[in-house]
Write a protein that holds these residues in place. Structure first.
Motif, PDB file in Angstrom:
ATOM      1  N   GLY A 189       0.634  -1.428  -0.186  1.00 27.06           N
ATOM      2  CA  GLY A 189       0.115   0.163  -0.107  1.00 27.06           C
ATOM      3  C   GLY A 189       1.198   1.065  -0.422  1.00 27.06           C
ATOM      4  N   GLU A 190       1.925   1.351   0.886  1.00 36.18           N
ATOM      5  CA  GLU A 190       2.961   2.202   0.674  1.00 36.18           C
ATOM      6  C   GLU A 190       3.636   2.979  -0.356  1.00 36.18           C
ATOM      7  OE1 GLU A 190       1.423   3.589   4.496  1.00 36.18           O
ATOM      8  OE2 GLU A 190       3.263   4.572   2.795  1.00 36.18           O
ATOM      9  N   ASN A 191       4.605   1.768  -1.078  1.00 38.25           N
ATOM     10  CA  ASN A 191       5.495   1.984  -2.625  1.00 38.25           C
ATOM     11  C   ASN A 191       3.492   1.604  -3.248  1.00 38.25           C
ATOM     12  OD1 ASN A 191       7.132   1.336  -1.060  1.00 38.25           O
ATOM     13  ND2 ASN A 191       6.865  -1.355  -1.310  1.00 38.25           N
ATOM     14  N   GLY A 192       2.357   1.352  -4.054  1.00 42.64           N
ATOM     15  CA  GLY A 192       1.570   1.990  -4.294  1.00 42.64           C
ATOM     16  C   GLY A 192       0.997   3.455  -3.990  1.00 42.64           C
ATOM     17  N   ILE A 232       0.051   6.621  -7.115  1.00 40.16           N
ATOM     18  CA  ILE A 232      -1.285   7.478  -6.758  1.00 40.16           C
ATOM     19  C   ILE A 232      -0.767   9.254  -6.722  1.00 40.16           C
ATOM     20  CG2 ILE A 232      -3.800   7.762  -6.042  1.00 40.16           C
ATOM     21  CD1 ILE A 232      -3.114   4.720  -5.104  1.00 40.16           C
ATOM     22  N   LYS A 233      -0.335   9.281  -5.321  1.00 42.57           N
ATOM     23  CA  LYS A 233       0.620  10.617  -5.375  1.00 42.57           C
ATOM     24  C   LYS A 233       1.246  11.218  -6.516  1.00 42.57           C
ATOM     25  CE  LYS A 233       1.225  10.672   0.078  1.00 42.57           C
ATOM     26  NZ  LYS A 233       2.259  10.763   0.697  1.00 42.57           N
ATOM     27  N   ALA A 234       2.066  10.670  -7.112  1.00 35.20           N
ATOM     28  CA  ALA A 234       2.709  11.084  -8.798  1.00 35.20           C
ATOM     29  C   ALA A 234       1.345  11.637  -9.678  1.00 35.20           C
ATOM     30  CB  ALA A 234       3.442  10.430  -9.259  1.00 35.20           C
ATOM     31  N   ILE A 283      -5.051   1.883  -2.717  1.00 31.82           N
ATOM     32  CA  ILE A 283      -6.414   2.833  -2.647  1.00 31.82           C
ATOM     33  C   ILE A 283      -6.433   3.356  -1.203  1.00 31.82           C
ATOM     34  CG2 ILE A 283      -9.015   3.174  -3.168  1.00 31.82           C
ATOM     35  CD1 ILE A 283      -7.572   0.741  -5.203  1.00 31.82           C
ATOM     36  N   TYR A 284      -6.796   1.910  -0.528  1.00 30.38           N
ATOM     37  CA  TYR A 284      -7.485   2.091   1.233  1.00 30.38           C
ATOM     38  C   TYR A 284      -6.341   3.719   1.527  1.00 30.38           C
ATOM     39  CZ  TYR A 284     -10.106  -1.757   0.873  1.00 30.38           C
ATOM     40  OH  TYR A 284     -10.963  -2.759   0.294  1.00 30.38           O
ATOM     41  N   LEU A 285      -5.338   3.741   1.496  1.00 27.71           N
ATOM     42  CA  LEU A 285      -4.211   4.791   2.200  1.00 27.71           C
ATOM     43  C   LEU A 285      -4.242   6.116   1.448  1.00 27.71           C
ATOM     44  CD1 LEU A 285      -0.741   3.019   2.258  1.00 27.71           C
ATOM     45  CD2 LEU A 285      -2.962   2.870   3.885  1.00 27.71           C
ATOM     46  N   GLU A 296      -7.363   6.884   2.875  1.00 34.14           N
ATOM     47  CA  GLU A 296      -6.746   7.870   4.533  1.00 34.14           C
ATOM     48  C   GLU A 296      -6.188   8.942   4.378  1.00 34.14           C
ATOM     49  OE1 GLU A 296      -6.952   3.073   5.792  1.00 34.14           O
ATOM     50  OE2 GLU A 296      -5.116   4.115   5.878  1.00 34.14           O
ATOM     51  N   ALA A 297      -5.480   9.155   3.088  1.00 37.48           N
ATOM     52  CA  ALA A 297      -4.794   9.953   3.327  1.00 37.48           C
ATOM     53  C   ALA A 297      -5.274  11.276   2.160  1.00 37.48           C
ATOM     54  CB  ALA A 297      -2.912  10.106   2.209  1.00 37.48           C
ATOM     55  N   GLY A 298      -6.162  11.449   2.029  1.00 37.87           N
ATOM     56  CA  GLY A 298      -7.151  12.693   1.636  1.00 37.87           C
ATOM     57  C   GLY A 298      -7.454  12.567   0.120  1.00 37.87           C
TER      58      GLY A 298
END
Ligand SMILES: CSC[C@H]1O[C@H](OP(=O)(O)O)[C@H](O)[C@@H]1O
Length: 366
Positions: A138-141, A145-147, A181-183, A186-188
């Motif tokens: 999740g962290e690596n994915g 998503i952030k990028a 997707i969940y992370l 959760e990160a908004g």
């Protein structure tokens, strides 16, 4: 993950310290049923008939089946017999063989009288490890998503397409494809998920949609054949799927229809990611098309569908003529050349022998 205000894993040890309890996924989303299983035969049925499904969860369930066997008969012969019994339940997900091999490796050196307690301990460890691996995926994915989000107008969601269910229901918790997707949620970070229904068993419509709704993730259910159309119109920013077995060269075996999504993604320059914990890598095979066994499931899964009737009954109905035969290959293989990256617990690897060796150097000569 949470079901209402209660946290669940998909499998847990019962208070009798012998049986396990599982979420029986056959009845979702219409009914949330927990079943208790206390025998090797029950474990075999639950895997074969997909009460539990998803590569990592299949492996953990089998690990507990070995522990039950060790309680009844901790002999070497029984250890080999339970390996065979559970290995034949489903042929494609490598996590099943991985977990059975790991349990046998761990138990063989122990004196029989120590095996039962050790087996339950190891099964629980494998379950806990799965949760940790998925969290790391999740962290690596999430970074991907952030990028993508950074390149979009502020507030516009990252549109993600996923196929089948590689969610927390396919693992012990978090899921693989769903973990980022969940992370992100959760990160908004605004995300929106296009959920492939995933014929014939509709794991997307029945399981992923249920997961997304339960976690407050904006999502839209689509038929399997709509993904290419949406990609052509620039409505998909990335595809992320799970896998049941990925080869040492990066070929990805996953639910039937994944390959078609990868072709459409390649044709439309949409990044196509596969999320996987390292036990899903089969280091003994290189050419997925040739070496990975594809499960052929019952034709009834194609000709009959489950749903809820207008009076609330969960029932099965026939959608094709009684006399029409059906074929039901349950998986297909996406060649590594169509995969943008493999999101593992250690980072995003190139889908190639070199990429996987760089990520897992301890695997030596593969
Ligand atoms: C995280 S593995 C999920 C993987 O397993 C599913 O297959 P099945 O529902 O038949 O067990 C599907 O291939 C998912 O991508």
């Amino acid at each position: 993950m949470n079901v209402g205000d209660r946290h669940y894993r998909t499998i847990w040890l019962s208070d009798d310290r012998r049986s396990v309890e599982i979420i029986d996924q056959r009845w979702l989303p219409h009914d949330f049923r927990v079943e208790r299983i206390g025998s090797v035969a029950g474990i075999a049925t639950a895997i074969r008939d997909m009460w539990v499904r998803g590569a990592p969860l299949i492996g953990v369930t089998a690990a507990y089946g070995v522990a039950m066997q060790m309680t009844d008969d901790p002999s070497d012969a029984a250890l080999d017999a339970v390996w065979e019994t559970l290995h034949e339940t489903r042929p494609t997900a490598i996590n099943l063989r991985w977990a059975l091999d790991e349990m046998r490796r761990f138990l063989r050196p122990l004196p029989p009288e120590q095996r039962a307690e050790a087996a339950y301990r190891r099964a629980r460890e494998i379950a806990d490890e799965d949760v940790g691996l998925n969290r790391a995926i999740g962290e690596n994915g999430l970074a991907i998503i952030k990028a993508i989000a950074a390149r979009k107008p502020k507030g516009e969601p990252v549109n993600i397409l996923t196929h089948c269910n590689a969610g927390w229901l396919a693992t012990v918790d978090y899921g693989t494809a769903t973990a980022p997707i969940y992370l992100a949620t959760e990160a908004g970070i605004p995300v929106h998920v296009y959920v492939d229904e995933t014929r014939p068993r509709n794991q997307g419509a029945q399981l992923t949609a249920w997961e997304m709704a339960g976690h407050g993730v904006p999502h839209t259910l689509i038929v399997d054949n709509a993904g290419g159309h949406l990609m052509q119109r620039g409505e998909i920013d990335m595809v992320i799927v799970g896998t049941d077995r990925t080869t040492a060269d990066g070929d990805v075996c996953n639910k039937i229809g994944t390959y078609l999504k990868a072709l459409a993604a390649a044709d439309n320059h949409v990044p196509f990611y596969v999320a996987l914990p390292s036990p899903t890598i089969d280091w003994t095979v290189h050419d997925g098309l040739v070496e990975i066994p594809i499960e052929q499931r019952s034709a009834d899964e194609v000709s009959l569908v489950w749903g809820k009737t207008s009076d609330g009954e969960i029932a099965q109905v026939r959608i094709s003529p009684e006399t029409t035969p059906a074929a039901n290959p349950a998986f297909d293989v996406t060649p590594a050349r169509l995969v943008t990256g493999l999101i593992t617990e250690r980072g995003v690897a190139k889908a190639s022998r070199e990429g996987l060796k760089a990520m897992f150097p301890e695997r030596g000569q593969i």
